[in-house]
Design an enzyme around this catalytic site. Structure first.
Site, PDB file in Angstrom:
ATOM      1  N   ASP A  14       0.808  -1.226   0.000  1.00  0.00           N
ATOM      2  CA  ASP A  14       0.000   0.000   0.000  1.00  0.00           C
ATOM      3  C   ASP A  14       0.838   1.272   0.000  1.00  0.00           C
ATOM      4  OD1 ASP A  14      -2.268  -1.459  -0.072  1.00  0.00           O
ATOM      5  OD2 ASP A  14      -2.866  -1.101   2.013  1.00  0.00           O
ATOM      6  N   ARG A  94       2.108   4.584  16.629  1.00  0.00           N
ATOM      7  CA  ARG A  94       1.590   5.695  15.806  1.00  0.00           C
ATOM      8  C   ARG A  94       2.017   7.072  16.304  1.00  0.00           C
ATOM      9  NH1 ARG A  94       1.481   1.946  12.251  1.00  0.00           N
ATOM     10  NH2 ARG A  94      -0.143   0.406  12.555  1.00  0.00           N
ATOM     11  N   ASP A 123      -6.106   2.954  13.152  1.00  0.00           N
ATOM     12  CA  ASP A 123      -4.810   3.572  12.900  1.00  0.00           C
ATOM     13  C   ASP A 123      -4.917   4.916  12.177  1.00  0.00           C
ATOM     14  OD1 ASP A 123      -3.238   1.744  14.271  1.00  0.00           O
ATOM     15  OD2 ASP A 123      -3.305   0.330  12.612  1.00  0.00           O
ATOM     16  N   SER A 174      -3.769  -9.202   7.772  1.00  0.00           N
ATOM     17  CA  SER A 174      -3.223  -7.862   7.917  1.00  0.00           C
ATOM     18  C   SER A 174      -2.427  -7.875   9.221  1.00  0.00           C
ATOM     19  CB  SER A 174      -4.362  -6.844   7.990  1.00  0.00           C
ATOM     20  OG  SER A 174      -3.857  -5.630   8.482  1.00  0.00           O
TER      21      SER A 174
HETATM   22  N1  ARG Z   1      -7.067  -3.473  16.381  1.00  0.00           N
HETATM   23  C1  ARG Z   1      -5.749  -3.142  16.768  1.00  0.00           C
HETATM   24  C2  ARG Z   1      -5.626  -1.694  17.146  1.00  0.00           C
HETATM   25  O1  ARG Z   1      -6.477  -0.941  16.811  1.00  0.00           O
HETATM   26  C3  ARG Z   1      -4.722  -3.584  15.778  1.00  0.00           C
HETATM   27  C4  ARG Z   1      -4.591  -2.794  14.526  1.00  0.00           C
HETATM   28  C5  ARG Z   1      -3.531  -3.451  13.714  1.00  0.00           C
HETATM   29  N2  ARG Z   1      -3.344  -2.918  12.430  1.00  0.00           N
HETATM   30  C6  ARG Z   1      -3.165  -3.690  11.343  1.00  0.00           C
HETATM   31  N3  ARG Z   1      -2.938  -3.095  10.235  1.00  0.00           N
HETATM   32  N4  ARG Z   1      -3.218  -4.985  11.393  1.00  0.00           N
HETATM   33  O2  ARG Z   1      -4.691  -1.302  17.780  1.00  0.00           O
END
Ligand code: ARG
Length: 400
Positions: A14, A94, A123, A174
């Site tokens: 991506d 992040r 995210d 993912s």
């Molecule tokens: N649900 C989790 C969070 O909001 C994990 C997010 C993980 N991101 C991913 N691209 N797999 O922190």
């Protein structure tokens, strides 16, 4: 419209496609910045890939120590587990990535920043809130939310432009990972009835094939931060890696849960965070021994709010900073050693010691000759039970 954009680059499909796509659709230059918060993969390859995709410049920043010291240490002090289970793995990288992106943007005189998140996850919220808190004037772009391409279309888009991507082993999941652990979503996991396939795990041995004998480790803490493993002092980053190896080998550190995302949906999530979960457990047990009762109980409330704020992308908000200051102010006596027993998927605290201990054997013992005032207990109960007694008498009179 933006002229120069700093893109948070992962090296994956991506964010690689985002480089030519933004150039073509937004008419801007792209500076790719790959921030290593642990498990970043081959950075030389990633850097070359970003340049081959048309980036004006590509930078790699090793942020592992800062991530450990300034992001993982505070959440450990807060025993942060979202919905009592998730050690916030992805939520933690992040804010640091945002901070470094803003620095790079300043250095290059960029007027915008971009991330590769889609519209369904947490995210994008964390990127947006983090970036706007740090610089409310930078434009924030989310190409992967704008382009509406499927994964197949992204691959075709890259192939048409001869952009090197490595989708040889096309993972149905993912995955996001950093020093604190891994987050795994999608594929067969989307059905919450499906047991996670064994091959999704990388940091933890299947408990069934873990060693048949227990392993003991000792974690040393100084003012709330772990500083040693089995007596050997090391940096927090090194300690996390060392603890992860031994805890993961014993099959502890997996979480399988259905989670409430900020954006309103429930999602099925798998996490691996052997070091995170073991260190939080150890830290919490040490606090039980050294913090005074009111502080311990109030800290639970602060921890829960703090964890929610961080999960929801508000790392840099005034409330999160204030809660962090409160939590940190409790940590001075959190010094001592915790002994963990690891055995076939279990991690148990089996010993604790501290120079700051409030555990007083002379008070606690059930042997004769203790220092606890038994007469005072009787008097205390007369008063402590008084409101209940008055109430019970009224109720009894009504019944008669
Ligand atoms: N649900 C989790 C969070 O909001 C994990 C997010 C993980 N991101 C991913 N691209 N797999 O922190």
């Amino acid at each position: 419209m933006a002229d120069k954009v700093v893109l948070a680059y992962s090296g994956g499909l991506d964010t690689t496609v985002a480089i030519p796509w933004m150039k073509e659709n937004y008419g801007c230059e792209v500076i790719a910045v790959l921030i290593d918060v642990g498990r970043a993969g081959d950075q030389t390859v990633a850097k070359e890939r970003a340049l081959a995709a048309g980036a004006l410049a590509a930078e790699v920043i090793d942020a592992q120590d800062v991530f450990a010291d300034e992001y993982l240490a505070p959440v450990l002090r807060a025993n942060a587990l979202y919905e009592k289970k998730y050690p916030l793995v992805s939520a933690l990288s992040r804010p640091l990535i945002c901070k470094l992106m803003v620095d790079v943007a300043k250095r290059h005189g960029a007027d915008a920043v971009a991330h590769g998140c889609t519209g369904k996850g947490n995210d994008q919220v964390r990127f947006t809130l983090g970036l706007l808190s740090l610089d409310p004037e930078l434009e924030i772009l989310a190409p992967a939310r704008d382009w509406g391409m499927s994964r197949e279309q992204c691959i075709a888009y890259a192939e048409e432009r001869n952009i090197p991507i490595s989708v040889t082993k096309k993972s149905p999941y993912s995955i996001d990972s950093n020093l604190w652990g891994r987050s795994i979503e999608c594929g067969v996991l989307e059905n919450p009835w499906n047991e996670p396939p064994a091959d999704i795990y990388e940091l933890t041995t299947d408990p069934e094939s873990a060693p048949d004998k227990p392993t003991y480790i000792e974690i040393g803490f100084e003012s709330g931060t772990p500083v040693s493993l089995d007596g050997a002092k090391m940096s927090l980053r090194e300690l996390i890696t060392a603890v992860e190896t031994v805890v993961g080998a014993n099959g502890f550190g997996r979480v399988d849960m259905v989670e409430n995302r900020l954006i309103g949906i429930k999602s099925r999530e798998i996490y691996e965070s052997p070091a995170g979960l073991a260190l939080i457990m150890a830290h919490q047990h040490l606090e039980d021994m050294v913090l005074e009762r009111d502080t311990t109980h109030f800290k639970y409330l602060a921890e829960q709010k703090y964890t929610e704020m961080v999960y929801n992308g508000k790392w840099f908000s005034p409330l999160t900073r204030a809660l962090d200051a409160f939590i940190s102010s409790t940590q001075e006596p959190v010094t001592g050693t915790i002994r963990l027993k690891l055995y076939k998927g279990q991690c148990t605290v089996v010993g604790r010691k501290s120079s700051e201990s409030l555990y007083n054997l002379d008070l606690a013992t059930y042997e004769t000759g203790d220092l606890f005032s038994h007469e005072s207990a009787a008097g205390f109960l007369d008063l402590y039970g008084l409101p209940l007694k008055v109430w019970a008498m009224r109720e009894k009179n009504k019944g008669e």
